[in-house]
Design a protein around this motif. Sequence first.
Motif, short mmCIF file in Angstrom:
data_model
loop_
_atom_site.label_atom_id
_atom_site.label_comp_id
_atom_site.label_asym_id
_atom_site.label_seq_id
_atom_site.Cartn_x
_atom_site.Cartn_y
_atom_site.Cartn_z
N ASP A 1 0.83 -1.22 0.00
CA ASP A 1 0.00 0.00 0.00
C ASP A 1 0.86 1.26 0.00
N ARG A 2 1.90 1.28 0.84
CA ARG A 2 2.78 2.46 0.93
C ARG A 2 3.52 2.69 -0.38
N LEU A 3 4.02 1.62 -0.99
CA LEU A 3 4.72 1.77 -2.26
C LEU A 3 3.76 2.27 -3.33
N ALA A 4 2.53 1.78 -3.34
CA ALA A 4 1.53 2.26 -4.30
C ALA A 4 1.28 3.76 -4.12
N ALA B 1 2.04 7.60 -11.32
CA ALA B 1 1.12 6.50 -11.66
C ALA B 1 -0.28 7.09 -11.85
N PRO B 2 -1.02 6.62 -12.84
CA PRO B 2 -2.30 7.26 -13.18
C PRO B 2 -3.38 7.11 -12.12
N ASP B 3 -3.34 6.03 -11.34
CA ASP B 3 -4.35 5.82 -10.30
C ASP B 3 -3.85 4.77 -9.32
N MET B 4 -4.56 4.64 -8.20
CA MET B 4 -4.14 3.70 -7.16
C MET B 4 -4.24 2.25 -7.61
N LYS B 5 -5.20 1.93 -8.44
CA LYS B 5 -5.35 0.55 -8.90
C LYS B 5 -4.11 0.13 -9.70
N THR B 6 -3.68 0.97 -10.62
CA THR B 6 -2.49 0.70 -11.43
C THR B 6 -1.25 0.67 -10.55
N HIS C 1 -1.09 0.06 -7.34
CA HIS C 1 -1.12 -1.08 -6.44
C HIS C 1 -0.64 -2.35 -7.15
N ALA C 2 -1.04 -2.53 -8.40
CA ALA C 2 -0.59 -3.70 -9.17
C ALA C 2 0.93 -3.66 -9.36
N ALA C 3 1.47 -2.49 -9.67
CA ALA C 3 2.92 -2.35 -9.85
C ALA C 3 3.65 -2.56 -8.52
N ALA C 4 3.08 -2.02 -7.44
CA ALA C 4 3.70 -2.18 -6.12
C ALA C 4 3.70 -3.64 -5.70
N GLU C 5 2.62 -4.34 -5.96
CA GLU C 5 2.54 -5.77 -5.63
C GLU C 5 3.64 -6.55 -6.36
N GLU C 6 3.86 -6.21 -7.63
CA GLU C 6 4.90 -6.87 -8.41
C GLU C 6 6.30 -6.58 -7.84
N GLU C 7 6.54 -5.33 -7.46
CA GLU C 7 7.85 -4.96 -6.89
C GLU C 7 8.09 -5.64 -5.55
N ILE C 8 7.08 -5.69 -4.71
CA ILE C 8 7.22 -6.34 -3.40
C ILE C 8 7.42 -7.84 -3.58
N ALA C 9 6.70 -8.44 -4.52
CA ALA C 9 6.86 -9.88 -4.77
C ALA C 9 8.29 -10.18 -5.22
N PHE C 10 8.85 -9.32 -6.07
CA PHE C 10 10.23 -9.54 -6.49
C PHE C 10 11.19 -9.38 -5.32
N ALA C 11 10.97 -8.33 -4.52
CA ALA C 11 11.83 -8.12 -3.34
C ALA C 11 11.74 -9.32 -2.39
#
Length: 180
Positions: free
Chosen positions: A83-86, A95-100, A102-112
């Motif tokens: 949530d914080r990264l989003a 980023a154009p909106d929180m939904k977009t 959040h998806a990018a942040a989820e991907e970054e956290i998963a990689f980390a």
Amino acid sequence: MALKLPRTIRLDPSDTFVFPSAAELGEWAVTGTFLFFGADAATLSNKEQQVFRAGFLGIDSFGWSTLVVVAQATAAERAAAVDRLAEQLVARCGAPDMKTAHAAAEEEIAFAQSLCDHPLNTLIGLRRTMEGDGIRETFRTLHRRVTRLEPAGAFHLVEVQEEDTPEEEVDIFTLAAGQK
């Protein structure tokens, strides 16, 4: 299986000198490589080049850390990091909106999180290079050698006093337990 994420760590004050802004001690971190997509490494300032070569991004401060440490995290802490990264992606990266975001942040956290397939307290370093049209990341883990004459532990700390140098303490066991 325990949930693990990388946390920023500072073994000495060098991050405060070599990076434009240093991450706060104990922040959850991601690689931050997304901030360099489309960048020309030749046009980066000296400090920006140092960030490019070896910086992990602290999620809260958006500052940089040379090393991260594998730390235990709860599912709630992981969700809060996403949530914080989003929020940061919207506020700082356009980023154009929180939904977009959040998806990018989820991907970054998963990689980390995938980088933390090591024992707790393992230090991880990063090296980025430009190769052709892309960025290549390589990671290294730092482990202390254990001998029969010395008991096992995460670190062997040696106190060094230098004049005019701010003193900084790191309690790796508190960090690993998820406390700041």
